[in-house]
Structures are given as structure tokens and as C-alpha cells.
Design a protein around this motif. Structure first.
Motif, mmCIF file in Angstrom:
data_model
loop_
_atom_site.group_PDB
_atom_site.id
_atom_site.type_symbol
_atom_site.label_atom_id
_atom_site.label_comp_id
_atom_site.label_asym_id
_atom_site.label_seq_id
_atom_site.Cartn_x
_atom_site.Cartn_y
_atom_site.Cartn_z
ATOM 1 N N ALA A 455 0.822 -1.209 0.000
ATOM 2 C CA ALA A 455 0.000 0.000 0.000
ATOM 3 C C ALA A 455 0.859 1.263 0.000
ATOM 4 O O ALA A 455 0.430 2.317 -0.471
ATOM 5 C CB ALA A 455 -0.928 -0.003 1.210
ATOM 6 N N ASN A 456 2.076 1.163 0.535
ATOM 7 C CA ASN A 456 2.981 2.314 0.564
ATOM 8 C C ASN A 456 3.632 2.576 -0.789
ATOM 9 O O ASN A 456 4.329 3.570 -0.954
ATOM 10 C CB ASN A 456 4.068 2.098 1.613
ATOM 11 N N PHE A 457 3.417 1.654 -1.737
ATOM 12 C CA PHE A 457 4.043 1.784 -3.056
ATOM 13 C C PHE A 457 2.981 1.659 -4.157
ATOM 14 O O PHE A 457 3.244 1.120 -5.229
ATOM 15 C CB PHE A 457 5.115 0.702 -3.235
ATOM 16 N N ALA A 458 1.801 2.169 -3.884
ATOM 17 C CA ALA A 458 0.676 2.046 -4.823
ATOM 18 C C ALA A 458 0.997 2.693 -6.168
ATOM 19 O O ALA A 458 0.480 2.266 -7.213
ATOM 20 C CB ALA A 458 -0.571 2.671 -4.216
ATOM 21 N N ASP A 459 1.838 3.713 -6.178
ATOM 22 C CA ASP A 459 2.174 4.406 -7.419
ATOM 23 C C ASP A 459 3.107 3.619 -8.322
ATOM 24 O O ASP A 459 3.346 4.012 -9.469
ATOM 25 C CB ASP A 459 2.799 5.761 -7.096
ATOM 26 N N LEU A 460 3.638 2.495 -7.819
ATOM 27 C CA LEU A 460 4.592 1.714 -8.603
ATOM 28 C C LEU A 460 3.928 0.598 -9.415
ATOM 29 O O LEU A 460 4.612 -0.225 -10.013
ATOM 30 C CB LEU A 460 5.665 1.108 -7.688
ATOM 31 N N ASN A 461 2.601 0.528 -9.393
ATOM 32 C CA ASN A 461 1.865 -0.488 -10.153
ATOM 33 C C ASN A 461 2.231 -1.904 -9.703
ATOM 34 O O ASN A 461 2.428 -2.809 -10.527
ATOM 35 C CB ASN A 461 2.131 -0.328 -11.664
ATOM 36 N N ILE A 462 2.317 -2.096 -8.394
ATOM 37 C CA ILE A 462 2.652 -3.395 -7.813
ATOM 38 C C ILE A 462 1.387 -4.201 -7.588
ATOM 39 O O ILE A 462 0.343 -3.654 -7.204
ATOM 40 C CB ILE A 462 3.426 -3.191 -6.485
ATOM 41 N N ASP A 463 1.468 -5.499 -7.822
ATOM 42 C CA ASP A 463 0.338 -6.400 -7.597
ATOM 43 C C ASP A 463 0.209 -6.650 -6.092
ATOM 44 O O ASP A 463 0.978 -7.428 -5.517
ATOM 45 C CB ASP A 463 0.570 -7.715 -8.351
ATOM 46 N N ALA A 464 -0.749 -6.001 -5.463
ATOM 47 C CA ALA A 464 -0.901 -6.102 -4.004
ATOM 48 C C ALA A 464 -1.229 -7.522 -3.561
ATOM 49 O O ALA A 464 -0.852 -7.937 -2.459
ATOM 50 C CB ALA A 464 -1.988 -5.145 -3.523
ATOM 51 N N THR A 465 -1.914 -8.305 -4.418
ATOM 52 C CA THR A 465 -2.267 -9.675 -4.035
ATOM 53 C C THR A 465 -1.035 -10.559 -3.905
ATOM 54 O O THR A 465 -1.070 -11.581 -3.209
ATOM 55 C CB THR A 465 -3.231 -10.300 -5.061
ATOM 56 N N ALA A 466 0.046 -10.184 -4.564
ATOM 57 C CA ALA A 466 1.284 -10.957 -4.462
ATOM 58 C C ALA A 466 1.989 -10.713 -3.134
ATOM 59 O O ALA A 466 2.937 -11.428 -2.793
ATOM 60 C CB ALA A 466 2.222 -10.614 -5.616
ATOM 61 N N TRP A 467 1.533 -9.700 -2.395
ATOM 62 C CA TRP A 467 2.163 -9.371 -1.105
ATOM 63 C C TRP A 467 1.218 -9.579 0.056
ATOM 64 O O TRP A 467 1.365 -8.978 1.112
ATOM 65 C CB TRP A 467 2.699 -7.936 -1.137
ATOM 66 N N LYS A 468 0.256 -10.461 -0.164
ATOM 67 C CA LYS A 468 -0.639 -10.858 0.906
ATOM 68 C C LYS A 468 0.074 -11.896 1.777
ATOM 69 O O LYS A 468 0.483 -12.947 1.304
ATOM 70 C CB LYS A 468 -1.916 -11.471 0.331
ATOM 71 N N ILE A 469 0.246 -11.572 3.047
ATOM 72 C CA ILE A 469 0.888 -12.497 3.984
ATOM 73 C C ILE A 469 -0.189 -13.378 4.596
ATOM 74 O O ILE A 469 -1.227 -12.877 5.039
ATOM 75 C CB ILE A 469 1.662 -11.726 5.076
ATOM 76 N N GLU A 470 0.049 -14.674 4.588
ATOM 77 C CA GLU A 470 -0.937 -15.609 5.132
ATOM 78 C C GLU A 470 -1.187 -15.312 6.609
ATOM 79 O O GLU A 470 -0.285 -14.837 7.315
ATOM 80 C CB GLU A 470 -0.448 -17.052 4.954
ATOM 81 N N PRO A 471 -2.422 -15.566 7.100
ATOM 82 C CA PRO A 471 -2.794 -15.198 8.481
ATOM 83 C C PRO A 471 -1.818 -15.697 9.544
ATOM 84 O O PRO A 471 -1.444 -14.949 10.449
ATOM 85 C CB PRO A 471 -4.171 -15.843 8.650
#
Length: 489
Positions: A455-471
């Protein structure tokens, strides 16, 4: 014409760009490859929180072994011998320079590969230069991503697969009188069984194979060094002096030493080619810098450790004379040199080592080709299966065919591959530094295991789902971060 273009590409263009990226990122990152050298070893501790699990993720350690499977290969045995034969002992010094700069370059490209990776339904990830070019540079640079993917497929997926098969088969024929056809058939069958299992089976194979081959080769090198311990400082001095023309040595002088050192060094550790980032992206890690550091370490292992071992085996033996040269070339020189130390069984040892190195590299090359195809046609299993069959055929055909002309062509495509990737790294250096600063800031705040927040790098067009940490990993991470912060207060 091909040879002239190759000389210009490798002798001028790539040297300048490798220096620009390697030194540029080294300085801008405050010498990250030295600053975080100790952390590269400790980083596996953080990887234990993100080990292989029920979600199907691959660990940082598995990704490292998979990349070492590719980096450690014929370049460590035959490539070093070629560098010494054509460039003299001084070529090894320039291989070291390429290795040290390559650590920074690999750090950057593998950090970017992690940052811009894409999540897959089966819990794995896809990434690499094609992905960080298209996502990081925008649609107007998609053509470069396409060009890179095509070059990667042609160079590694096809060309180097056949070359590795040829190298393994001819070495076995020399050492054990086994016909190349039989070796080619055996390689094709074993490779086929593994690659049809996908990247997870390739990673599991690398977990077993890579430590055996790397530590086995390192062990025999340590034996040779122990037998010649008094001469080791002299040989190291010879390497340094020859690099600057201070010792009489065959091989074409300083220019040849630099050219062969850079060329064979890059061929061996692949830093800057963009090949390793394709496998670095598969790791499930808390922060992109984690895998950047791990991949920088793999360059150190490849060039500064294993290539140096081969060089000293050759220089400490009697098969090669620095002042007179030798008529023996390639892997045969390494075999002959080891035989002068430990007897004729040394030739057979080199053949077995080359077979293991070549086999692991074929698996690595296959995955690079598959990743290239996936960039064009996501999850097309029919296309993947067709490529798998092609790789199996190449293993059998390559073993029985003299591919010297293919090697020259592959040198050109590999150079163009590096050119495309280095251009992208120059343009993406700023985002790479920004990601590194995020890691640095967390470390300075007392957090021993930094976590990447997309979320801190939203301007870089990063796939946020790839950085989902498992519970379950999130709970462990939050607890560890809280303890780290509390300790620093």
C-alpha cells in the motif's frame, strides 16, 4: 559479421553498461553488497517464517537453490578454463570484479523482480524482467518486455539447453566411453519426468541436487588447495599481476584478460542478464530486499568461491603453463589439471560434476523458457506441454550434435538479453533504491525482519495480491516486529 558484432557488443557496449549499473547501484545503495553481506546469511532465519507451507508457496531458500542450479554450471568448470586459456590468469581477476559488481546488480534486479511479481492461483508467483519492465516502465515499454522474453526463450529455453546437453554428453564420452546418444537419451528421460511436474518439482529436485553438487565440488577443491597450500598465495598474486600486464602470460594481454573475464564472468554468474530474477520471483518472502540479498549471495558463491576454486585447480596443476599456455581447452583442461593433483580419477570426477551442473542448469533453463511463454500466454498448458516436449527433444539432439556455431549465436543473443535488461535496470534504479530505503528504515527502527507493505508503493503499479501475507505468518510477523521495537526502547 556475427563475430564482429559480438566483439563490439561484449567488448564495448556491455562492459560500459555493466560498470554503469554495478558501480552506480553500489554507490547509490551505499555499498549494499558489503553492508548487508552478513545479513545475507542471517536472512534465512526470516525465511523460516515463510517456509514451504499448505498454501503452496516456495521458500526463499528454495528459490536460492533454484537460481544456484542455473548459475553454477559449465561456466564454473569449462568457462573458467576458457577464460584462462584465452585471457591468461588475469582474466580471473576481472571475473572477481564482475562478481563483486554483479552482487549489486543481482541485488537490484532480483529485488525489482520480487516487488513486481504476480500471484498465481496455485500459490506460486511469476516475475522477472519482462514483468518489471511492463509494470514498472508502463505500456509504452511493453515492446522491450516482449523482446526480452523472446531473447530469453531463444537463449536459455532452446540454445543453452542444447549446449548443456552437448557438454554433458561429450564429457561423459571422454571419461567413461559412454556414447553420446545414450547419455542424451538418459538426460531426455530424466528431464522429462521432472519438468512435467512444474516449478514445484523442479524446486524440490534442486533442494537435493544443488547442495550435493556444490559442496562436493568445493570439497575436492579444498583438498587440492590443502595439497598445494604453500603455492596458493603465489597463484593469487599471479592472477592479480597478470590482470594488469605485470606478469608474462599468454592470452593476448590486458585487453583479452578484461574481455574474457567480463564475458565468462557474466556467463557464469548471470548478474545483469535478468535470468536469475525469473526464479527469484517465485519466493514467498516478507520483503523484496530479502530475496535481493539472497540472490546477491548466490553470485558470491558462484564467482568468488566456485570459479576461484576451478582457477586454482588449473593454475596449481601442471597441465597449464602461464608463460607457454596449453593446447588443451575447455573442460578438458580442468579435467587434466585435476588429474595432476589427485590422479586419473580426477577426470571422472569433473565429468560427474559437469553432468550434475549441466543437468541442474537444464532444469533452470526450462523454467526460464516456461516463464517467457507465460508472459505471452498466461497459463496455456498446451503451449507449456509443447515446450516441454521440445526441451526433451533438444536434450537428445543436442547431445549428438556439434554446436560450436550455436554457441557463437547464443553469445550474441545473451549479449542482447543483457543489453535489454541493463537498460531497464538503469530506468528502474530509482524505484529499486526506494524499496531498499524502506528496508533500511525498518532496520534502523530496530525491526530485525522488515515487512513490505504494498500500500505504501501504490504508485509503482505493484500487484498487491502478491504481497498478501498468510494469516499464520502475519501473526508471527506482527509478534516479532512488536518484540523488536520493544527491545530497542
Amino acid at each position: 559479421m556475427l563475430e564482429l558484432f559480438n566483439d563490439i557488443l561484449w567488448g564495448y557496449v556491455l562492459i560500459a553498461m555493466l560498470i554503469a549499473v554495478g558501480i552506480g547501484f553500489t554507490a547509490a545503495s551505499r555499498f549494499v553488497q558489503f553492508r548487508y553481506f552478513g545479513r545475507m546469511f542471517r536472512i534465512f532465519g526470516a525465511g523460516q517464517m515463510f517456509r514451504r507451507d499448505k498454501h503452496g508457496h516456495l521458500s526463499s531458500f528454495q528459490a536460492l537453490l533454484l537460481s544456484v542450479a542455473g548459475r553454477v554450471g559449465g561456466g564454473n568448470i569449462a568457462g573458467v578454463a576458457v577464460a584462462i586459456t584465452l585471457g591468461g590468469p588475469g582474466a580471473i581477476f576481472w571475473m572477481w570484479v564482475v562478481g563483486l559488481m554483479g552482487m549489486a546488480t543481482s541485488f537490484l534486479e532480483c529485488t525489482l523482480s520480487q516487488a513486481y511479481k504476480r500471484a498465481e492461483p496455485d500459490g506460486t508467483y511469476r516475475g522477472g524482467p519482462a514483468y518489471y519492465i511492463s509494470r514498472g516502465l508502463g505500456q509504452k515499454w511493453n515492446w522491450l518486455a516482449v523482446v526480452y522474453s523472446i531473447l530469453l526463450l531463444v537463449t536459455f529455453g532452446f540454445g543453452f539447453t542444447a549446449l548443456q546437453s552437448y557438454s554433458v554428453a561429450t564429457s561423459f564420452e571422454d571419461a567413461f566411453d559412454i556414447p553420446v546418444l545414450y547419455t542424451g537419451i538418459a538426460l531426455a528421460i530424466i528431464v522429462g519426468v521432472i519438468i512435467f511436474g512444474g516449478v514445484k518439482r523442479i524446486a524440490r529436485t534442486a533442494e537435493v541436487l544443488v547442495p550435493v553438487m556444490a559442496f562436493g565440488y568445493l570439497a575436492i577443491a579444498v583438498v587440492v588447495l590443502a595439497m598445494n597450500v604453500e603455492q596458493v598465495p603465489t597463484m593469487l598474486a599471479l592472477i592479480v599481476k597478470s590482470a594488469f600486464g605485470l606478469e608474462p602470460a599468454v592470452g593476448g594481454g590486458i585487453g583479452a584478460a578484461i574481455l574474457m573475464g567480463v564475458k565468462r564472468g557474466l556467463f557464469s554468474n548471470e548478474a545483469g542478464l535478468g535470468s536469475a530474477p525469473n526464479v527469484a520471483a517465485v519466493a514467498y518472502v516478507p520483503h523484496p530486499v530479502n530475496q535481493g540479498g539472497v540472490q546477491a549471495l548466490s553470485v558470491f558463491i558462484d564467482t568468488l568461491v566456485l570459479c576461484t576454486c576451478t582457477a586454482l585447480i588449473i593454475l596449481l596443476g601442471t597441465a597449464y603453463d602461464p608463460a607457454l599456455g596449453t593446447d588443451i581447452g575447455g573442460v578438458a583442461l580442468t579435467q587434466a589439471s585435476l588429474a595432476t593433483h589427485i590422479g586419473e580419477w580426477g577426470r571422472e570426477f569433473v565429468s560427474v560434476a559437469l553432468m550434475l551442473f549441466g543437468f541442474s542448469t537444464i532444469l533452470y533453463n526450462y523454467y526460464l523458457g516456461e516463464n517467457s511463454l507465460n508472459f505471452f500466454s498466461e497459463g496455456n498448458h498446451m503451449l507449456f506441454n509443447a515446450f516441454r516436449i521440445a526441451v526433451i527433444v533438444l536434450c537428445g539432439w543436442g547431445a549428438t550434435t556439434d554446436l560450436s556455431t550455436v554457441f557463437g549465436f547464443a553469445d550474441v543473443t545473451m549479449g542482447l538479453l543483457a543489453l535489454a535488461n541493463l537498460l531497464a535496470l538503469i530506468m528502474l534504479m530509482r524505484p529499486g533504491l526506494r524499496i531498499l530505503r524502506d528496508f533500511d528504515d525498518q532496520v534502523e527502527a530496530g525491526i530485525q525482519r522488515p515487512v513490505f507493505d504494498a500500500a505504501n508503493f501504490a504508485d509503482l503499479n505493484i500487484d498487491a495480491t502478491a504481497w498478501k501475507i498468510e494469516p499464520e505468518d502475519r501473526q508471527r510477523t506482527d509478534r516479532f516486529v512488536a518484540e523488536s521495537v520493544a527491545t530497542t526502547r
